[in-house]
Scaffold this motif. Structure first.
Motif, mmCIF file in Angstrom:
data_model
loop_
_atom_site.group_PDB
_atom_site.id
_atom_site.type_symbol
_atom_site.label_atom_id
_atom_site.label_comp_id
_atom_site.label_asym_id
_atom_site.label_seq_id
_atom_site.Cartn_x
_atom_site.Cartn_y
_atom_site.Cartn_z
ATOM 1 N N THR A 299 0.836 -1.197 0.000
ATOM 2 C CA THR A 299 0.000 0.000 0.000
ATOM 3 C C THR A 299 0.872 1.249 0.000
ATOM 4 N N LEU A 300 1.921 1.252 0.829
ATOM 5 C CA LEU A 300 2.827 2.393 0.858
ATOM 6 C C LEU A 300 3.414 2.625 -0.530
ATOM 7 N N ARG A 301 3.906 1.569 -1.136
ATOM 8 C CA ARG A 301 4.564 1.697 -2.443
ATOM 9 C C ARG A 301 3.586 2.203 -3.509
ATOM 10 N N LEU A 302 2.466 1.496 -3.606
ATOM 11 C CA LEU A 302 1.499 1.862 -4.652
ATOM 12 C C LEU A 302 0.964 3.264 -4.438
ATOM 13 N N TYR A 303 0.691 3.587 -3.179
ATOM 14 C CA TYR A 303 0.167 4.921 -2.912
ATOM 15 C C TYR A 303 1.176 5.989 -3.316
ATOM 16 N N GLU A 304 2.425 5.758 -2.975
ATOM 17 C CA GLU A 304 3.432 6.784 -3.292
ATOM 18 C C GLU A 304 3.697 6.888 -4.798
ATOM 19 N N MET A 305 3.413 5.812 -5.514
ATOM 20 C CA MET A 305 3.527 5.902 -6.972
ATOM 21 C C MET A 305 2.339 6.647 -7.559
ATOM 22 N N PHE A 306 1.211 6.467 -6.891
ATOM 23 C CA PHE A 306 -0.068 6.960 -7.381
ATOM 24 C C PHE A 306 -0.298 8.431 -7.031
ATOM 25 N N ILE A 307 0.440 8.903 -6.042
ATOM 26 C CA ILE A 307 0.173 10.193 -5.387
ATOM 27 C C ILE A 307 0.179 11.392 -6.348
ATOM 28 N N GLY A 308 0.896 11.280 -7.450
ATOM 29 C CA GLY A 308 0.934 12.381 -8.405
ATOM 30 C C GLY A 308 2.109 12.214 -9.340
ATOM 31 N N PRO A 309 2.235 13.093 -10.338
ATOM 32 C CA PRO A 309 3.353 12.981 -11.275
ATOM 33 C C PRO A 309 4.687 12.939 -10.513
ATOM 34 N N PHE A 310 5.524 12.011 -10.923
ATOM 35 C CA PHE A 310 6.749 11.705 -10.188
ATOM 36 C C PHE A 310 7.638 12.919 -9.945
ATOM 37 N N ASP A 311 7.735 13.792 -10.943
ATOM 38 C CA ASP A 311 8.678 14.904 -10.794
ATOM 39 C C ASP A 311 8.046 16.124 -10.144
ATOM 40 N N GLN A 312 6.800 15.983 -9.667
ATOM 41 C CA GLN A 312 6.176 17.150 -9.050
ATOM 42 C C GLN A 312 6.014 17.007 -7.547
ATOM 43 N N THR A 313 5.895 18.154 -6.912
ATOM 44 C CA THR A 313 5.661 18.188 -5.474
ATOM 45 C C THR A 313 4.234 17.726 -5.205
ATOM 46 N N VAL A 314 4.076 16.858 -4.207
ATOM 47 C CA VAL A 314 2.749 16.298 -3.937
ATOM 48 C C VAL A 314 2.465 16.345 -2.435
ATOM 49 N N SER A 315 1.182 16.337 -2.083
ATOM 50 C CA SER A 315 0.811 16.342 -0.669
ATOM 51 C C SER A 315 0.259 14.981 -0.260
ATOM 52 N N TRP A 316 0.537 14.613 0.935
ATOM 53 C CA TRP A 316 0.081 13.332 1.463
ATOM 54 C C TRP A 316 -1.427 13.349 1.690
#
Ligand code: ANZ
Length: 787
Positions: free
Chosen positions: A584-601
């Motif tokens: 879940t941690l892995r998939l969520y962190e991949m899913f959280i937003g475009p890889f090169d952009q700043t994202v919020s938890w």
């Protein structure tokens, strides 16, 4: 078989698989394998007391999925890991806890290793390195000695940036807007004798060779700007040399201005009546920090009373001293052309100096410039150089790298100072110079290294003459060990060299290196420099270490602010793992937003991903269809396979996960359309992103071939092109209207995605430098405009 999804308990099976994978050695990479190699690298962490954070988990998980994909596609993948143990974070933790850094660092590393293992990353642990291990830093020191022998390491008294809070001297790269890049305290200037590394000798190659690698556009641009190559001319006004990028404007010079630093050395030339005034101004300016001076809007200055001669027209111009002239740019003296330079204009206006226009308005041709009138900038410069007014010259922003630190927790600089022979390197067969155990490892206020108080360490004999001599007590900066660690991974246990030549030849260059944007002008530049040096002395076979470089965005707290203890918004990855499992941690962190952009938890996001996995669990375990081929699911799986491949390779980790979810939505609406074989394929795709659940289900369903130990040894699902037929089109890629490439792409691909793919093409990227605009005619032409 129990088909109840209530028994979905990832935490229970994950630990089991971690052990299993380690025991069966399934992620080892073999040097000189006959398979095509792929070397994937993430920046190794420096251990601090805080442990690894969700930012680490994000970039590691994403690159792990690429490593897994390539492994399943038949590559011999090296995905190594290690520890950048020296440096301030480890030292500060030791100071805080009052426990020796050698002990705290070990503890912190073993704790972080548990974290990394719990995330199910497919690292090859046989290649683990640690920069604080004497068997490792022996070679860090060895490289330093080679640099010394080639004249690239030298000691010199220089003004350094001193951070009064960290009690450390910083390299220019470590000072951001006049502040320490780590703690934010304003830095001070101090004079101190320091070891420097001659990175400026490599400036041109560091710049030019960027054309041979595939670095993300903004990474390359930042390096180009930092190296800051300026082509211009040097001109002598009487005995004073200036550097200018606009020699053609020399007839417009109405004054010269020296930096306070440059003026300090000229005080005895100042006429008596001006001297006090000038000396006072210089003193005041030198007391102000660099930052203050750079920001100062008001253009102050003082007339020195010195007159110099303009070599172009033999007219006399006054020399002023002015704060806006920087000591570390050019020669520290500028020729003031107020009509054509904004800073000079402000200065002239404020101080009542003449303004003479020498370039005509619309035509941009020279005027008021004697025989050069009517010429353009280039022509005039060319002729002025021919006439001996000035000489062509090149200046760089890049400075030599201040390599001394007066701290305990670093590699001792392997040098000996002999009263007779001067600086002599420690003989290679006596390396490493091990860091001695000391009682007091705290930095000192005097700026002296804590090692300076350890007599047993300091006192030695000169390797040349045998007489009494003293060891260098400075240590290396935390950027030393990381400047070559990717080489050690290729052959980590070598005791006779930093790595075997054949191993380096096989593995280099690193195929894909991902790391933080903040390292662009630090670690990334430093390691390119070391690599080029090692190439020159015949140690490495390539001119560049990294074929491709990308960067990830930062993960912010749920409040959209930078995570910090004081704000209480830190997300601990361990908490996510123990509650939801690592998948879940892995998939969520991949899913959280475009890889090169700043994202919020977002915890809702985490729960959403958890529900997705639970759904996969239920669907897989209740699959009843066991025969025949189902055309629709075959087609969908084929497209999914292709989509995941493409997305992962182009860093679209978020849309990869989204596609998995889309597939599962369809699956739950059509549970009978997918055969057990299809489920197996689906799990093999999922395996690269969520390795635990994929393994657990694959084995529960009895899908694993008896000769294998893990789903992670199976190969990537194959598909037939016929199953893919989505509509494709040919897109023409132009740069400034010239055709540079043709791409076959899915009709539905977005402009942004096309832009990215186009820039991955060497022939396109070569022509796209600096800022650009994109014109896109859907499905036909994509045109980069750079002018
Ligand atoms: C005369 C001139 C005329 C310049 C003109 C520019 C424009 P940029 O412009 O950023 O590429 N310079 C040289 N040494 C300096 C110092 N120590 N401190 C501050 N400024 C300095 O940088 C090159 C220009 O910066 C040089 O060209 C010089 O001003 C100024 F129409 O010379 B020029």
């Amino acid at each position: 078989m129990n088909a109840n999804s209530d028994n979905f308990d990832p935490v229970k099976y994950e630990g089991r698989w971690i052990k299993h994978w380690l025991e069966k050695n399934i992620y080892v990479s073999i040097t000189n394998d006959t398979k095509k190699k792929s070397y994937i690298l993430i920046e190794f962490p420096y251990p601090s007391g805080e442990g690894l954070h969700v930012g680490h988990a994000r970039s590691y998980s994403c690159l792990d999925s690429v490593a897994r994909l390539r492994r399943m596609k038949g590559f011999n993948v090296m995905f190594p890991f290690g520890w950048d143990g020296f440096g301030l974070p480890a030292e500060n933790y030791a100071i805080k806890t009052g426990i020796q850094p050698i002990i705290t660092t070990k503890k912190v590393i073993s704790r972080a290793k548990e974290q990394v293992l719990s995330w199910g990353l497919s690292f090859d642990w046989d290649r683990e390195v640690n920069t604080t291990d004497p068997n490792y830093y022996k070679w860090t020191q060895w490289i330093f000695v080679q640099m010394f022998k080639k004249g690239l390491a030298y000691k010199k008294e220089i003004a350094v940036n001193w951070c009064p809070s960290c009690k450390i001297n910083l390299a220019n790269e470590e000072v951001l807007d006049g502040k320490c890049e780590r703690c934010g305290t304003e830095t001070e200037r101090r004079n101190q004798s320091q070891w420097l590394l001659g990175i400026t000798k490599y400036a041109d190659r560091l710049l030019d060779d960027l054309k041979t690698v595939n670095f993300r556009h903004d990474i390359a641009t930042q390096q180009i700007n930092w190296i800051g190559k300026k082509t211009g001319a040097k001109v002598k006004f009487s005995n004073l040399e200036v550097f200018t990028t606009r020699l053609d404007t020399i007839f417009g010079v109405t004054f010269l201005a020296a930096s306070p630093e440059a003026m300090k050395g000229l005080l005895d030339k100042v006429p008596e009546k001006n001297r006090d005034n000038v000396a006072n101004y210089v003193k005041g300016a030198l007391n102000r920090s660099e930052r203050d001076r750079k920001q100062k809007i008001e253009k102050t200055g003082v007339d020195t009373g010195i007159w110099v001669v303009n070599p172009a027209n033999n007219e006399k111009v006054p020399l002023w001293v002015a704060e806006y002239v920087l000591s570390d740019v050019g020669t520290g003296v500028v020729m003031g052309v107020p009509a054509h330079d904004e800073r000079d204009f402000e200065f002239a206006q404020k101080n009542g100096l003449k303004i003479v226009q020498v370039v005509g308005g619309e035509t941009k041709k020279l005027i008021n410039s004697g025989k050069y009138d009517g010429m353009g900038m280039e022509e005039a410069t060319e002729n002025m150089v021919k006439d001996g007014i000035g000489e062509r010259d090149v200046h760089f922003h890049l400075r030599d790298w201040v390599f001394s630190r007066q701290h305990y927790w670093g590699e001792p600089i392997p040098m000996i100072n002999c009263p007779k022979d001067g600086w002599v390197p420690v003989p290679e067969d006596e390396l490493p110079v091990t860091l001695p155990e000391v009682e007091k490892y705290q930095p000192t206020d005097t700026g002296e290294s804590p090692l300076a108080h350890v007599d047993s360490f300091i006192n030695t004999t000169c390797p040349k003459c045998g007489g009494l001599a003293k060891r260098e007590t400075d240590t290396m900066p935390n950027w030393a060990g990381s400047s070559w660690y990717y080489l050690r991974y290729c052959d980590p246990h070598n005791s006779i060299g930093l790595a075997d030549k054949q191993a380096l030849k096989y593995w280099l260059p690193v195929d894909w290196y991902n790391g933080g944007m903040e390292h662009t002008t630090l670690h990334l530049l430093y390691s390119r420099f070391w690599h080029k040096f090692l190439y020159d002395v015949g140690v490495v076979p390539t001119i560049e270490p990294y074929a491709k470089r990308t960067s990830h965005g930062v993960v912010l707290g749920v409040d959209g602010r930078k995570m910090s203890k004081s704000k209480g918004n830190v997300i601990n990855p361990d908490e996510v793992v123990s509650k939801f499992g690592a998948d879940t941690l892995r998939l969520y962190e991949m899913f959280i937003g475009p890889f090169d952009q700043t994202v919020s938890w977002s915890w809702e996001g985490v729960e959403g991903v958890y529900r997705f996995l639970k759904r996969v669990w239920r669907l897989a375990l209740t699959c009843t269809s066991d025969g025949g081929t189902e055309i629709e699911s075959a087609k969908r799986l084929a497209r999914l396979t292709k989509k995941i491949e493409d997305d992962l390779e182009s860093m679209k980790f978020n849309t990869a996960v989204a596609s998995m979810m889309e597939f599962v939505n369809w699956w739950s609406e059509n549970p009978n359309k997918i055969t057990i074989e299809g489920v197996g394929k689906f799990l093999r795709i999922l395996a690269v992103m969520a390795p635990f659940i994929a393994e657990e289900l694959y084995q529960r369903l009895g899908l694993l071939t008896a000769s294998l130990d893990s789903i992670h040894q199976t190969s990537w699902p194959e598909y037939s092109e016929d199953d893919l037929v989505d509509e494709v089109v040919m897109v023409i890629v132009q740069v400034n209207g010239k055709i540079r490439a043709k791409m076959i792409e899915s009709k539905s691909k977005s402009k942004e995605d096309l832009e990215k793919s186009a820039l991955e093409n060497e022939n396109v990227r070569r022509f796209v430098e600096g800022d650009y605009k994109v014109l896109y005619v859907p499905g036909k032409v994509i045109n980069f405009i750079t002018e």
